[in-house]
Design a protein around this motif. Sequence first.
Motif, PDB file in Angstrom:
ATOM      1  N   ILE A  43      12.381 -32.456   9.295  1.00  9.69           N
ATOM      2  CA  ILE A  43      13.172 -31.231   9.120  1.00  9.69           C
ATOM      3  C   ILE A  43      12.455 -30.271   8.176  1.00  9.69           C
ATOM      4  O   ILE A  43      12.401 -29.064   8.411  1.00  9.69           O
ATOM      5  N   LYS A  44      11.877 -30.828   7.076  1.00 14.02           N
ATOM      6  CA  LYS A  44      11.158 -29.977   6.138  1.00 14.02           C
ATOM      7  C   LYS A  44       9.960 -29.318   6.810  1.00 14.02           C
ATOM      8  O   LYS A  44       9.672 -28.145   6.574  1.00 14.02           O
ATOM      9  N   ALA A  45       9.257 -30.075   7.649  1.00 13.27           N
ATOM     10  CA  ALA A  45       8.111 -29.509   8.362  1.00 13.27           C
ATOM     11  C   ALA A  45       8.552 -28.396   9.304  1.00 13.27           C
ATOM     12  O   ALA A  45       7.881 -27.368   9.423  1.00 13.27           O
ATOM     13  N   LYS A  46       9.694 -28.609   9.966  1.00 14.61           N
ATOM     14  CA  LYS A  46      10.215 -27.592  10.877  1.00 14.61           C
ATOM     15  C   LYS A  46      10.591 -26.328  10.113  1.00 14.61           C
ATOM     16  O   LYS A  46      10.319 -25.210  10.570  1.00 14.61           O
ATOM     17  N   ILE A  47      11.213 -26.508   8.930  1.00  9.09           N
ATOM     18  CA  ILE A  47      11.597 -25.353   8.113  1.00  9.09           C
ATOM     19  C   ILE A  47      10.353 -24.588   7.668  1.00  9.09           C
ATOM     20  O   ILE A  47      10.323 -23.344   7.714  1.00  9.09           O
ATOM     21  N   ARG A  48       9.326 -25.339   7.224  1.00  5.12           N
ATOM     22  CA  ARG A  48       8.078 -24.669   6.823  1.00  5.12           C
ATOM     23  C   ARG A  48       7.461 -23.903   7.988  1.00  5.12           C
ATOM     24  O   ARG A  48       6.939 -22.797   7.811  1.00  5.12           O
ATOM     25  N   GLN A  49       7.514 -24.504   9.195  1.00  3.40           N
ATOM     26  CA  GLN A  49       6.960 -23.834  10.368  1.00  3.40           C
ATOM     27  C   GLN A  49       7.697 -22.535  10.655  1.00  3.40           C
ATOM     28  O   GLN A  49       7.075 -21.499  10.933  1.00  3.40           O
ATOM     29  N   ILE A  50       9.041 -22.586  10.562  1.00  3.20           N
ATOM     30  CA  ILE A  50       9.844 -21.380  10.803  1.00  3.20           C
ATOM     31  C   ILE A  50       9.531 -20.319   9.758  1.00  3.20           C
ATOM     32  O   ILE A  50       9.397 -19.123  10.069  1.00  3.20           O
ATOM     33  N   GLN A  51       9.404 -20.749   8.478  1.00  7.58           N
ATOM     34  CA  GLN A  51       9.094 -19.796   7.415  1.00  7.58           C
ATOM     35  C   GLN A  51       7.720 -19.168   7.619  1.00  7.58           C
ATOM     36  O   GLN A  51       7.549 -17.954   7.403  1.00  7.58           O
TER      37      GLN A  51
ATOM     38  N   GLU B   2       6.145 -18.792  10.480  1.00  9.49           N
ATOM     39  CA  GLU B   2       6.203 -17.884  11.628  1.00  9.49           C
ATOM     40  C   GLU B   2       6.857 -16.567  11.246  1.00  9.49           C
ATOM     41  O   GLU B   2       6.415 -15.489  11.675  1.00  9.49           O
ATOM     42  N   ALA B   3       7.928 -16.647  10.432  1.00  8.21           N
ATOM     43  CA  ALA B   3       8.602 -15.420  10.000  1.00  8.21           C
ATOM     44  C   ALA B   3       7.676 -14.585   9.118  1.00  8.21           C
ATOM     45  O   ALA B   3       7.611 -13.351   9.238  1.00  8.21           O
ATOM     46  N   SER B   4       6.932 -15.275   8.221  1.00  5.42           N
ATOM     47  CA  SER B   4       5.989 -14.566   7.359  1.00  5.42           C
ATOM     48  C   SER B   4       4.871 -13.925   8.175  1.00  5.42           C
ATOM     49  O   SER B   4       4.445 -12.798   7.893  1.00  5.42           O
ATOM     50  N   LYS B   5       4.433 -14.657   9.205  1.00  6.09           N
ATOM     51  CA  LYS B   5       3.375 -14.117  10.068  1.00  6.09           C
ATOM     52  C   LYS B   5       3.856 -12.879  10.817  1.00  6.09           C
ATOM     53  O   LYS B   5       3.125 -11.882  10.933  1.00  6.09           O
ATOM     54  N   LYS B   6       5.089 -12.896  11.305  1.00  7.20           N
ATOM     55  CA  LYS B   6       5.636 -11.736  12.016  1.00  7.20           C
ATOM     56  C   LYS B   6       5.726 -10.519  11.097  1.00  7.20           C
ATOM     57  O   LYS B   6       5.392  -9.390  11.500  1.00  7.20           O
ATOM     58  N   ARG B   7       6.184 -10.750   9.859  1.00  4.36           N
ATOM     59  CA  ARG B   7       6.263  -9.632   8.902  1.00  4.36           C
ATOM     60  C   ARG B   7       4.873  -9.079   8.609  1.00  4.36           C
ATOM     61  O   ARG B   7       4.684  -7.859   8.493  1.00  4.36           O
ATOM     62  N   MET B   8       3.897  -9.994   8.478  1.00  8.62           N
ATOM     63  CA  MET B   8       2.541  -9.568   8.184  1.00  8.62           C
ATOM     64  C   MET B   8       1.967  -8.748   9.338  1.00  8.62           C
ATOM     65  O   MET B   8       1.362  -7.681   9.128  1.00  8.62           O
ATOM     66  N   MET B   9       2.175  -9.241  10.561  1.00  9.56           N
ATOM     67  CA  MET B   9       1.656  -8.524  11.726  1.00  9.56           C
ATOM     68  C   MET B   9       2.309  -7.153  11.886  1.00  9.56           C
ATOM     69  O   MET B   9       1.682  -6.194  12.360  1.00  9.56           O
ATOM     70  N   ALA B  10       3.585  -7.060  11.456  1.00 11.07           N
ATOM     71  CA  ALA B  10       4.285  -5.773  11.570  1.00 11.07           C
ATOM     72  C   ALA B  10       3.706  -4.732  10.623  1.00 11.07           C
ATOM     73  O   ALA B  10       3.893  -3.522  10.833  1.00 11.07           O
ATOM     74  N   GLU B  11       2.987  -5.191   9.575  1.00  9.75           N
ATOM     75  CA  GLU B  11       2.398  -4.260   8.613  1.00  9.75           C
ATOM     76  C   GLU B  11       1.009  -3.777   9.035  1.00  9.75           C
ATOM     77  O   GLU B  11       0.506  -2.787   8.487  1.00  9.75           O
TER      78      GLU B  11
END
Length: 352
Positions: A237-245, A247-256
């Motif tokens: 579960i922790k690995a899944k949460i890190r993966q989601i975080q 991916e979300a960070s990557k999306k924000r970065m790409m949006a910039e």
Amino acid sequence: MADDQEKTEEPTPKKIEDARKKGNVPKSQDASGIIPLFVAIVVFLMLFGFISNELFDATRYFFTLIGSEIDVNLAISLAITTAKVIFLTVLPVAGAVAIAGVAGNVAQFGFLFTTEPLTPDFSKIDPIKGMKNLFSLKKIVDGVKNTLKAFVVLGVGFVFFFMFIKELPAVMLYGLGDQLRWLAYKSILLALVMLVVLALFALVDLIITRKRYFDGLKMSKQEIKDEMKNMEGDPLIKAKIRQIQMEASKKRMMAEVPNADVVVTNPTHYAVALKYDQQKHKAPVVIAKGADNIALQIKKIARENGVHVVENPPLARALYAQVDIDKPIPEELFAAVAEVLAYVYKMENKKL
């Protein structure tokens, strides 16, 4: 697998704390009882003179009322006198015993307030289970222990009492005052001897109780593993949460990336997007960076949005290794970055 299920491990602090919250604590009834008893004897001996005087005064007062006609005033006087005697003679001893009782429990397992034991449990009134508990091994052992304790205490008391009886012929020659003092001294000595015997039993019972308690809380290796998982979280579960975080960070970065002034590349392994806003920052800021596939995506988004992509392998590697996202570049890279931005602004007819 069988070894994992055997309860061979000492209980963890969390297991002990959970048991405490439920009111399950190592409590020795003998130890809880010996302290109030000892305090009661000590307080009584300390207040013996005062209690005796109060009782004698009350007795004399009651004797003076013999033959008096009972009316309302006399009844009120009797009630007040009786209440006063009870208050002055009984309350100090009772209060000390109550405090000692609380202190005896706190000394064993610390201060604990929980309403868990007060929760109704209808399984306790199950007659079948009650019969089983009545004839359980623990009940039999406790019964034998209490019987043995009673015999030993009474036996020791009888030995000392018999020794005192032998002194009676000589005591008969004493005056009344000396006889009373001898009786008081021997009574105190007998009480203390029996109290010491009870204290030894209480100490043994306390040791046995604590051993039973912690043995009862022992855990299997699997239980410890499960507890660690619950406390720290399931690794999956922790690995899944890190993966989601991520991916979300990557999306924000790409949006910039479309807002960047320039993307510095390796050209294939690294890509770092820079933005320089003179109103907000004193130096250019890294708003996105990545290696390999992420670097390719950054360059693709940059080209799609008209952001200049400049190949400068040494600078790209330095920026990727030294600067985190949303952080300004270090002073040692000012010159190299300024050269790149000057080139970009020249292409766009902007001023640095």
